[in-house]
Design an enzyme around this catalytic site. Structure first.
Site, mmCIF file in Angstrom:
data_model
loop_
_atom_site.group_PDB
_atom_site.id
_atom_site.type_symbol
_atom_site.label_atom_id
_atom_site.label_comp_id
_atom_site.label_asym_id
_atom_site.label_seq_id
_atom_site.Cartn_x
_atom_site.Cartn_y
_atom_site.Cartn_z
ATOM 1 N N ARG A 1 0.828 -1.209 0.000
ATOM 2 C CA ARG A 1 0.000 0.000 0.000
ATOM 3 C C ARG A 1 0.860 1.255 0.000
ATOM 4 O O ARG A 1 0.519 2.249 -0.642
ATOM 5 C CB ARG A 1 -0.954 -0.013 1.191
ATOM 6 N N LYS B 1 -2.800 6.444 1.482
ATOM 7 C CA LYS B 1 -2.659 6.890 2.865
ATOM 8 C C LYS B 1 -1.662 8.051 2.962
ATOM 9 O O LYS B 1 -0.609 7.964 3.607
ATOM 10 C CB LYS B 1 -2.243 5.716 3.752
ATOM 11 N N GLU C 1 -16.555 6.594 4.433
ATOM 12 C CA GLU C 1 -15.885 6.054 5.605
ATOM 13 C C GLU C 1 -15.904 7.075 6.718
ATOM 14 O O GLU C 1 -16.367 8.202 6.540
ATOM 15 C CB GLU C 1 -14.452 5.628 5.275
#
Length: 401
Positions: A127, A249, A285
């Site tokens: 990621r 992220k 989210e």
């Protein structure tokens, strides 16, 4: 393209300004023992009340540091004593937000043993590589990433809480450390891994919420960090937009939600649920965790289409749920579907699986099932038992160090 994986041994190099060498091919335990004369024994006690441990920074002993330039690959790094890092005021991370981070945990495998477990660290490494490509940054290979994490955990082993009292939270950072004035990728980069012992993420906020607005719940569950959280739907502020960076992220995703989160907490809520920025009708989210809704045997979660972070806990819960006979759907989930949901829960590295007791939408408070018989409780137990080595790891998700 993703940075290629480095296979085999690394050439041992002496890092500038470091006190020890980094050998990827040597056992992590020998590296820890020989590098630092000042390294503290795992038997040395920490001055921590493990039962009162929340989710806040506790300074540990060591951190891992690795550097490279924009036109090169990361090669080697080393442990340093935990402390401040020096950055130019014109560094890429400070001026343009060129930075990524990951979140991971290490657990004690046995009550009094020395074994430690990581959970799917390769997923965090991949990621970060995906995020680095989006942010025009070089990234450590999967092997380098996992090696750095292992060294950091071992060097701070005495800070890993006893089993059942929490975990060692690990924070890998990738930042543009080099100076840049005009808008462009930084010329130099730094990969840093540090760690802190943590307890339950929502523990403090639960107490605040309970006192302000909500019904009395089981105090034993509160101590376990399993008491339900209470969310509010935000319609004016959006966490991410199509074409942006909501799906990676990056550090720039998080500060923009602080205002909405702060306002929600001032009203007694635990956190905020954000809607899509195009039609303002689909669930996305919360501020730092993914969302699931349960109706009968069907578990639904918003599909990741670039505006939702593909959480590793999210992915794991989906796989576990399918193994146990649930129908799992990734799709657009309209906010109105909350009215008919049996359960709602959040997932993330920090929160693990957090049951949602209520969601307030346009002034209406919707309540959901929680407790020992809930789906979320069942999935939480299965996941945590795997993470802590209490159940057979049939998928080989855990890595022992």
């Amino acid at each position: 393209m993703l940075a290629r994986r480095i296979l085999g041994s690394w050439t041992p190099l002496l890092s500038r300004g470091m006190k020890c060498r980094s050998f990827a091919s040597r056992p992590a335990s020998s590296f820890q023992q020989q590098c630092f004369d000042t390294a503290r024994s795992d038997e040395e006690r920490t001055d921590i009340d493990w039962d009162a441990l929340g989710f806040g920074l506790v300074q540990t002993d060591f951190m891992y540091v690795m550097r490279c330039t924009l036109d090169r690959e990361f090669s080697t790094g080393a442990l340093n004593k935990y402390g401040n890092i020096e950055l130019s005021p014109s560094s890429g991370v400070i001026n343009y937000g060129q930075g990524l981070f990951e979140g991971m945990k290490a657990y004690r495998k046995e009550e009094k043993g020395n074994g430690l477990l990581l959970f799917r660290p390769e997923e965090n490494a991949i990621r970060m590589q995906v995020g680095a490509e989006r942010m025009c940054m070089p990234s450590p290979s999967v092997d380098q990433f996992i090696h750095a994490v292992k060294q950091t955990v071992l060097a701070n082993k005495r800070w890993v809480p006893p089993r059942g009292k929490g975990a060692l939270y690990i924070r890998p950072l990738l930042i543009g450390s080099g100076p840049v004035l005009g808008l462009a990728p930084a010329p130099e980069y730094m990969f840093v891994v540090y760690a802190s012992p943590v307890g339950t993420y929502f523990k403090v906020n639960l107490v605040v919420s309970h006192r302000k607005n909500f019904d009395v719940f089981n105090l034993d569950l509160l101590q376990e960090g399993w008491a339900p959280i209470h969310l509010v739907v935000e319609e004016k502020v959006h966490r991410a937009t199509p074409g942006g960076t909501g799906g990676v992220k990056t550090i720039s995703n998080y500060a923009p939600v602080l205002k909405a989160q702060k306002q929600a907490k001032s009203q007694g809520f635990t956190d905020v649920i954000y809607l899509d920025s195009v039609e303002n009708k689909y669930l996305e989210e919360a501020s730092s965790c993914n969302l699931f809704i349960v109706k009968g045997n069907v578990i639904s979660t918003p599909v990741t289409t670039g505006t939702i972070l593909p959480g590793i806990t999210r992915k794991s819960i989906m796989e576990i749920a399918r193994d146990y006979g649930y129908q799992v759907e990734e799709r657009l989930v309209a906010v109105e579907e909350l009215c008919d949901a049996d359960e709602v829960f959040c997932t993330g590295t920090a929160v693990v699986v957090a049951p949602v007791g209520s969601i307030t939408y346009r002034g209406q408070r919707l309540q959901f099932q929680t407790g020992d018989t809930s789906v979320s409780r069942k999935l939480h137990k299965i996941l945590v038992d795997i993470q802590m080595g209490l159940a057979k790891d049939e998928r080989n998700w855990t890595v022992e160090i």
